[in-house]
Design a protein around this motif. Sequence first.
Motif: not given
Length: 470
Positions: A152-167
């Motif tokens: 198994p390889l290391p991987f990044l989890a995806l974050r829901e884009s609507e929760t991303v905020e400016v700043g």
Amino acid sequence: MRPPVWLRISWAMKYTLILLMLLGLPLSAQPVPQSAAQMQLSFVPLVKEAAPAVVNIYAKIMTAPQRTPLQSDPFFERFFRDPFSEKPRVQNSLGSGVILSADGIVVSNYHVVGMATEIRVVLNDRREFIAKVLLGDADADLAILKIEAPEPLPFLALRESETVEVGELALAIGNPFGVGQTVTSGIVSGLARSGAGGGNSGLGYFIQTDAPINPGNSGGALIDVAGRLIGINTSILTRSGGSNGIGFAIPADLVSAFVAQARAGEVAFGRPWAGISGQPVDSDMAAPLGLDRAGGIIVSGLHAASPFRTAGLQVGDVIIAVDGQPVHTPAEMVYRMSVAGLGRAAEIAYLRNGASGTMQVDLIAAPDQPPRDLRTFSDRSVLPGLVLSRINPAVISEMNLPLETMGVVVAEAGPLAPRIGIRSGDVILAVNGVEVTHPDQVGRLLNSRQKRVQMMIQRGDRRLSLRFRV
């Protein structure tokens, strides 16, 4: 109960510990920071956790030799033939990628790997794998790759884009200039940037960041303070040509939609078709349309096969939201529909004559009906190698034609048609004064015994008349 150690040590010791962390000097095992304040002291734990999932990508691209007009001419070809220039050339492309699953799903930019004949993925620990492209799309500038690893390889989890905020704090990880993996820091400086920095057809919808994105960072990761992937770095908008500009990343939600289709066995990204034309509502248009501010998209055209028309949308309506998310440009609406995916219904909020309403619209692919009825002209015809197609919604979508286009489109121009001014994408409206709607009509008219041919074509917003002898 004794107070915490932090409260019992002297202020001098506290300042000393802070100084050591700012200088990057080793302390005891450092936990992953849990707040923005802690993250400002050191990015080391976060980078150690996320960097193994960001890979370097080396791609080989075979390019066809460039031929001059004289080399393409049957008479002059023998005089200008160069055996060295006629050989395909190998170009090397350098970029980055992100591992998204333990079984080897990798995402990168299409402009890095889309046309590659060989792709080599190099992990942070120097392991190398040969990758294959599962799915790619030039308009979205995304490609999904697959590598096979014994564990198994290391991987990044995806974050829901609507929760991303400016700043928010953000890190860009990639392989700029081929010097090796590099990390740059910044913040999320903007959201919903449509068409900016993409340069591929205005279909982009980006997260904006001030984290430097240099050449070679394309396809790399933009992550948050928790190590989750919020976007795939794709371009930078700069006047100087350096890294002192505005960076753009493709949101993780669109990446997730690509991965889902790749795992389903698709080789091309299926984007829902709206079948409408429209423009953003500006401040001058807002009040007459019953809006208190600029926003939304006013519908100026509806194709007969449009699912929006089937659902009841009318010319003059203003689309204000898709699935509860506001839309202000056509690119935003395309993005929202693409994230929602084919085969489901989206809730569309609209305004009509000052009154608001909602409707359910089925998200479908552009219909490939009526049949294209492709016709390829033989070597003995007037324009050998010319390929014509009947126009339908799928052809309109693929060739980026105006929504109301009718007639016959040039799918491939062949070797001789460009010499008289015919290009791929031209729409043939009439031949010798006769309107045409089917490739066979064009074939019959060109093969008639007339020595002179007049052809009326549409190219973008221009109508051209071509005359030539046969």
